[in-house]
Write a protein that holds these residues in place. Structure first.
Motif, PDB file in Angstrom:
ATOM      1  N   UNK A  67       0.751  49.077  -3.822  1.00 26.16           N
ATOM      2  CA  UNK A  67       0.442  48.973  -2.386  1.00 26.16           C
ATOM      3  C   UNK A  67      -0.230  50.233  -1.844  1.00 26.16           C
ATOM      4  N   UNK A  68       0.239  51.404  -2.281  1.00 23.02           N
ATOM      5  CA  UNK A  68      -0.326  52.660  -1.782  1.00 23.02           C
ATOM      6  C   UNK A  68      -1.797  52.810  -2.181  1.00 23.02           C
ATOM      7  N   UNK A  69      -2.171  52.253  -3.322  1.00 16.40           N
ATOM      8  CA  UNK A  69      -3.535  52.385  -3.828  1.00 16.40           C
ATOM      9  C   UNK A  69      -4.435  51.231  -3.403  1.00 16.40           C
ATOM     10  N   UNK A  70      -3.852  50.179  -2.867  1.00 15.72           N
ATOM     11  CA  UNK A  70      -4.646  49.007  -2.475  1.00 15.72           C
ATOM     12  C   UNK A  70      -4.814  48.977  -0.953  1.00 15.72           C
ATOM     13  N   UNK A  71      -3.901  48.324  -0.247  1.00 16.91           N
ATOM     14  CA  UNK A  71      -4.039  48.145   1.206  1.00 16.91           C
ATOM     15  C   UNK A  71      -2.990  48.909   2.001  1.00 16.91           C
ATOM     16  N   UNK A  72      -2.288  49.820   1.330  1.00 18.14           N
ATOM     17  CA  UNK A  72      -1.298  50.649   2.017  1.00 18.14           C
ATOM     18  C   UNK A  72       0.049  49.956   2.150  1.00 18.14           C
ATOM     19  N   UNK A  73       1.020  50.736   2.619  1.00 17.86           N
ATOM     20  CA  UNK A  73       2.359  50.214   2.845  1.00 17.86           C
ATOM     21  C   UNK A  73       2.455  49.663   4.264  1.00 17.86           C
ATOM     22  N   UNK A  74       3.402  48.761   4.478  1.00 17.27           N
ATOM     23  CA  UNK A  74       3.673  48.269   5.827  1.00 17.27           C
ATOM     24  C   UNK A  74       4.172  49.436   6.668  1.00 17.27           C
ATOM     25  N   UNK A  75       3.622  49.605   7.850  1.00 15.27           N
ATOM     26  CA  UNK A  75       4.056  50.677   8.735  1.00 15.27           C
ATOM     27  C   UNK A  75       4.656  50.084  10.001  1.00 15.27           C
ATOM     28  N   UNK A  76       5.910  50.431  10.309  1.00  8.88           N
ATOM     29  CA  UNK A  76       6.514  49.929  11.544  1.00  8.88           C
ATOM     30  C   UNK A  76       5.762  50.428  12.780  1.00  8.88           C
ATOM     31  N   UNK A 130      -0.944  44.553   3.161  1.00 12.52           N
ATOM     32  CA  UNK A 130      -0.209  45.823   3.064  1.00 12.52           C
ATOM     33  C   UNK A 130       1.158  45.584   2.436  1.00 12.52           C
ATOM     34  N   UNK A 131       1.594  46.549   1.630  1.00 12.71           N
ATOM     35  CA  UNK A 131       2.917  46.469   1.013  1.00 12.71           C
ATOM     36  C   UNK A 131       2.976  45.626  -0.239  1.00 12.71           C
ATOM     37  N   UNK A 132       1.827  45.134  -0.712  1.00 11.54           N
ATOM     38  CA  UNK A 132       1.835  44.247  -1.872  1.00 11.54           C
ATOM     39  C   UNK A 132       1.096  44.874  -3.052  1.00 11.54           C
ATOM     40  N   UNK A 133       1.610  44.604  -4.261  1.00  7.74           N
ATOM     41  CA  UNK A 133       0.867  44.927  -5.476  1.00  7.74           C
ATOM     42  C   UNK A 133      -0.232  43.876  -5.587  1.00  7.74           C
ATOM     43  N   UNK A 134      -1.448  44.311  -5.889  1.00  5.69           N
ATOM     44  CA  UNK A 134      -2.583  43.394  -5.943  1.00  5.69           C
ATOM     45  C   UNK A 134      -3.178  43.415  -7.347  1.00  5.69           C
ATOM     46  N   UNK A 135      -3.333  42.223  -7.933  1.00  8.74           N
ATOM     47  CA  UNK A 135      -4.011  42.069  -9.217  1.00  8.74           C
ATOM     48  C   UNK A 135      -5.481  41.797  -8.939  1.00  8.74           C
ATOM     49  N   UNK A 136      -6.352  42.618  -9.505  1.00  9.59           N
ATOM     50  CA  UNK A 136      -7.789  42.483  -9.324  1.00  9.59           C
ATOM     51  C   UNK A 136      -8.417  41.951 -10.603  1.00  9.59           C
TER      52      UNK A 136
END
Length: 156
Positions: A67-76, A130-136
């Motif tokens: 998540x940090x390397x793709x679309x970031x983490x969910x931010x409250x 955001x917050x998800x692992x993404x397979x490309x």
């Protein structure tokens, strides 16, 4: 046309993004239109650019980004609460509606309506992935393609 992807290359690719559950979040193959990205312009994460570096035309690559390397983490901090009065002009939206909001600096940000109560409307400005692992899955179609306007010739 360049031989391989470099730090400032424009890259025409087909890609598919899949979530951890195997569902497809986005695919250029589904609408048959490849995407053009320019490395170094800030539109791609550093981690994604690093995966593309060195690839050649017709190369295919599959990889997973955190998540940090793709679309970031969910931010409250990106979940905002509005009063119903703020929606007097547009009308009260339904949960799940994606709306464009104008920031103080004039830029526009999409937000997803998460909750509608008698007193407030909750809008989430986090990226939907955001917050998800993404397979490309990426296939390089062209590197630094010549972007010429198509000229139609009329023959009679």
């Amino acid at each position: 046309m360049a031989e391989q992807v470099k730090h400032d290359s424009a890259v025409l690719v087909h890609f598919t993004l899949k979530l951890e559950d195997g569902s497809t979040a986005e695919s250029t193959l589904s609408h048959g239109k490849p995407a053009l990205f320019r490395l170094g312009d800030g539109s791609l994460s550093d981690a994604l650019e690093n995966q593309l570096l060195g690839l050649r035309v017709k190369d295919k690559k599959a990889f997973t980004l955190s998540p940090e390397s793709a679309f970031g983490m969910q931010s409250p901090d990106l979940v905002q609460f509005f009063s119903r009065r703020d929606f007097m002009e547009t009308g009260i939206p339904d949960v799940g509606t994606i709306m464009l909001f104008t920031a103080r600096d004039g830029s526009e940000m999409p937000g997803v309506v998460r909750e509608v109560t008698e007193d407030s409307i909750t809008v989430d400005f986090n990226h939907p992935l955001a917050g998800q692992h993404i397979d490309f899955d990426i296939e390089v179609l062209a590197i630094d393609p010549q972007m010429e306007a198509s000229h139609a010739s009329v023959t009679g």
